[in-house]
Design an enzyme around this catalytic site. Structure first.
Site, PDB file in Angstrom:
ATOM      1  N   HIS A  95     -34.841 -46.918  -7.119  1.00  0.00           N
ATOM      2  CA  HIS A  95     -34.691 -48.440  -6.926  1.00  0.00           C
ATOM      3  C   HIS A  95     -35.547 -49.107  -6.233  1.00  0.00           C
ATOM      4  CE1 HIS A  95     -30.011 -47.857  -8.197  1.00  0.00           C
ATOM      5  NE2 HIS A  95     -30.908 -48.058  -9.427  1.00  0.00           N
ATOM      6  N   GLU A  97     -34.958 -50.444  -2.742  1.00  0.00           N
ATOM      7  CA  GLU A  97     -34.162 -49.478  -1.866  1.00  0.00           C
ATOM      8  C   GLU A  97     -35.713 -48.670  -1.284  1.00  0.00           C
ATOM      9  OE1 GLU A  97     -31.241 -47.488  -3.980  1.00  0.00           O
ATOM     10  OE2 GLU A  97     -30.123 -49.202  -4.184  1.00  0.00           O
ATOM     11  N   GLU A 106     -25.895 -42.868   0.063  1.00  0.00           N
ATOM     12  CA  GLU A 106     -26.040 -44.459   0.224  1.00  0.00           C
ATOM     13  C   GLU A 106     -26.202 -44.725   1.730  1.00  0.00           C
ATOM     14  OE1 GLU A 106     -26.590 -46.498  -2.116  1.00  0.00           O
ATOM     15  OE2 GLU A 106     -25.565 -45.710  -3.991  1.00  0.00           O
TER      16      GLU A 106
END
Length: 401
Positions: free
Chosen positions: A164, A167, A369
């Site tokens: 992403h 990210e 995450e």
């Protein structure tokens, strides 16, 4: 003061990192620029750089040798000596050597994108000849998607990052881990209490640090008017020139919604009609070259365990529709113990890389995450993030055995 001409892709943080100066000092010396606005190539800046010196090129010198001698990256050398072409060094030539304030090859004090990655790979290969590099595909804009292999063990582990766009901080996290593992293995030392050399005789780590280089560039550098997708990207971003919320690739497709794992259900659930900053699944699974590259690598290598680094939430996703192997939850708890992250049994999500891997191979796959906050996580958070991730990645390598 040292004069510096802004180059394409420069940011305030990147220039500050190159010359080991405080970004606030750079801004104060150049009141016409702002930290959150793109720099215009060709602009002449004054860098308050007192930490540099001059070196006279000797016979037999190469750019890599000089970089290694002074513990700087090749990128830092090139940036400090623009517009000279350092591919053509000659004896007696005078070079500016910046004091980067870091003995590391991977330097995460500024935005980290394709150019940092490729320069770091070049330096790592020089420092650690047992490291191997491959190009597994190309992005929409033609950037090579790089993979690194560390270790020669029969058990194969894959880790990817930077899928992403906003990210992108996961890319230097993974690259820093690779550098630390390579350094520990070369020296016969431990990393997080584990003998790196012994571990890498049993495990092969295949890492793809930046799956989405085009998207990362967009988030970090903004949208230049000469960009071939300028009009489309501006429209897809609701007319805004700010792309800090952009997750997709340069065609507005969310790469982690691209894999053939109940893709149709994910398309229906997302209900995003077309390209945009996030959540558009594309016209079909694997329509995007970046997803195709990761898919093909996985099919070729048949990994025993995979880890996908994302941000943020300090969570570990380990399951997929009951297709995960019985040991997956126990491994997730080991990763959680190592990092302080919380294992989560996730529902209502399909078409991710980890999802497809579990569905296809019935082997352990994990989405991590990293950190907590709002994407993109700030560069200043990097040291703390790495402290969390390093032991988790070691634990993942051990869990594959």
């Amino acid at each position: 003061m040292l004069p510096y001409i802004v180059q394409k892709g420069d940011t305030v943080l990147r220039i500050a990192r190159t010359y080991n100066v405080n970004a606030a000092s750079l801004l104060a010396a150049n009141p016409g620029i702002a930290a959150d606005e793109p720099l215009v190539p060709g602009l002449l800046l004054q860098v308050p750089a007192q930490h540099y010196f001059t070196y006279r090129v000797q016979s037999g010198d190469t750019l890599l040798r000089i970089a290694a001698r002074f513990a700087v990256t090749t990128y830092a050398l090139k940036a400090a000596n623009r517009p000279l072409d350092l591919k053509q060094l000659h004896e007696g030539q005078l070079l500016t050597i910046p004091n980067t304030g870091s003995s590391r090859i991977v330097d995460a004090r500024a935005e980290y994108g394709q150019r940092e990655l490729m320069n770091n790979i070049e330096s790592l290969l020089e420092a650690y000849p047992f490291l191997q590099s491959y190009t597994i595909g190309h992005s929409v804009m033609g950037k090579p998607i790089a993979a690194l292999r560390l270790g020669d063990g029969p058990v194969k582990v894959h880790m990817n990052a930077g899928m992403h766009a906003n990210e992108w901080i996961t890319a230097p996290l993974l690259m820093t881990f690779i550098e630390d593992m390579a350094k520990a293995a070369a020296a016969g030392e431990k990393l997080c209490g584990v003998e790196a050399r012994t571990l890498l005789r049993r495990v092969s780590l295949w890492a793809v640090p930046l799956v989405n280089p085009d998207g990362a560039e967009l988030v970090q550098e903004g949208l230049p008017r000469e960009h071939p997708y300028y009009n489309e990207l501006l429209q897809w971003n609701n007319g805004s020139p700010r792309f800090h919320k952009w997750k997709a690739n340069v065609r507005g497709v969310d790469l982690n919604d691209q894999f053939p794992a109940f893709w149709e259900q994910e398309e229906e659930r997302r209900d995003v009609p077309g390209p945009g900053p996030r959540d558009y699944t594309g016209e079909k699974p694997l329509s995007e070259p970046e997803a195709q590259a990761i898919h093909a690598l996985t099919q070729e290598q048949q990994f025993d365990l995979v880890v996908a680094l994302h941000t943020q939430g300090q969570e570990i996703y380990w399951n997929y529709r009951g297709y995960e192997p019985t040991e997956a939850e126990a491994i997730a708890h080991k990763l959680g113990k190592a990092s302080g992250y919380k294992p989560i049994k996730l529902t209502g999500s399909d078409a991710g890389y980890k999802d497809w891997f579990i569905l296809q191979y019935r082997r352990p796959g994990f989405t991590i995450e990293v950190g907590y906050g709002v994407n993109p996580l700030p560069v200043g958070a990097f040291p703390g993030l790495y402290d969390e991730v390093r032991p988790l990645l070691i634990a993942a390598l051990e869990a594959a055995l």
